[in-house]
Design an enzyme around this catalytic site. Sequence first.
Site, short mmCIF file in Angstrom:
data_model
loop_
_atom_site.label_atom_id
_atom_site.label_comp_id
_atom_site.label_asym_id
_atom_site.label_seq_id
_atom_site.Cartn_x
_atom_site.Cartn_y
_atom_site.Cartn_z
N CYS A 52 -1.74 2.06 1.07
CA CYS A 52 -2.10 0.17 1.87
C CYS A 52 -0.80 0.46 1.95
O CYS A 52 -0.19 0.99 1.87
CB CYS A 52 -1.85 -0.40 0.59
SG CYS A 52 -1.66 -2.42 0.90
N CYS A 112 -2.71 0.24 9.47
CA CYS A 112 -3.68 -0.72 7.80
C CYS A 112 -5.02 0.01 7.51
O CYS A 112 -5.70 0.31 7.97
CB CYS A 112 -4.34 -2.39 8.19
SG CYS A 112 -5.15 -2.73 6.64
N1 DGL Z 1 -4.89 -2.25 3.71
C1 DGL Z 1 -2.80 -2.74 3.17
C2 DGL Z 1 -2.54 -1.74 4.26
O1 DGL Z 1 -3.27 -0.93 4.55
C3 DGL Z 1 -3.68 -4.13 3.25
C4 DGL Z 1 -3.84 -5.52 3.66
C5 DGL Z 1 -4.15 -6.51 2.80
O2 DGL Z 1 -4.17 -6.46 1.57
O3 DGL Z 1 -4.13 -7.01 3.60
O4 DGL Z 1 -2.11 -2.69 4.52
#
Ligand code: DGL
Length: 256
Positions: free
Chosen positions: A71, A179
């Site tokens: 994340c 993301c």
């Molecule tokens: N997949 C996550 C990232 O890489 C977070 C997405 C979220 O929960 O807003 O930032």
Amino acid sequence: MSVVGIFDSGLGGLLTARLLRERRPDITILYYGDTAHLPYGDKSPAQIRSYVRGIVGFLREEGAEMIAIACNTASAVAYDTACEAAKGAPVLSAIQPALSAFERRRYPEPVGVIGTYTTIRSGIYGKALQSIDYVVRELATPVLVPLIEEGWIDHPATEAAIDTYLTQLGEVGTLLLACTHYPLIEASIARFYAKRGQKVSLLSTAALLAEEIARIVLPAEGEGTLSFWVSDDNPRFLELAQHFWGAPISPALAVR
Ligand code: DGL
């Protein structure tokens, strides 16, 4: 060291886990999706740190010997917290493998970076890329995660959001998907540029993180096992888990 704890705010990080599984079936994967607190992208850094502390502690108790933060948002604001909670186990962030890729070779400029509000506000990519002389354009694209978690992958609403955001971002030579959810809509992003005749290199932080874990973890005998937990077992999430993992899975509800 062949038991890796991977986590994300929801199911997006399952893409990283899946890519890792494809490359290294010998690695045991413990996956935690913090579905009760999704999305992280609009939460304060303090709030995200408190989630991360609990998740890393949980994964360590379950036997994780290494932690991978699949994340960007949590990596941007809670890396130190994860290291503390990991109590000596190595912690990989989603950000470092991407920055190393830009250090290893020169990508076409300007470099566009799209991610959540928290990731973009942290300035972590912008500052690092500018320090190695890249021209960078950053844009928060907050609507994309809810659309993806809704399973709207090839959907007109998602196409419209991509169109709006990438038009606002302007011309780029490289686009960093900062993301871990975004690889699911990579085909739609590629189509956006192809329609305009623009040649843009797409780089995925999810794929780069999976490659990095696969590179670091020592080979183990036999096949690794897989365990999945979520913090809220909403039936809709469970259905969606298939999109991300590519096959049905039944995560357990984590009690923390
Ligand atoms: N997949 C996550 C990232 O890489 C977070 C997405 C979220 O929960 O807003 O930032």
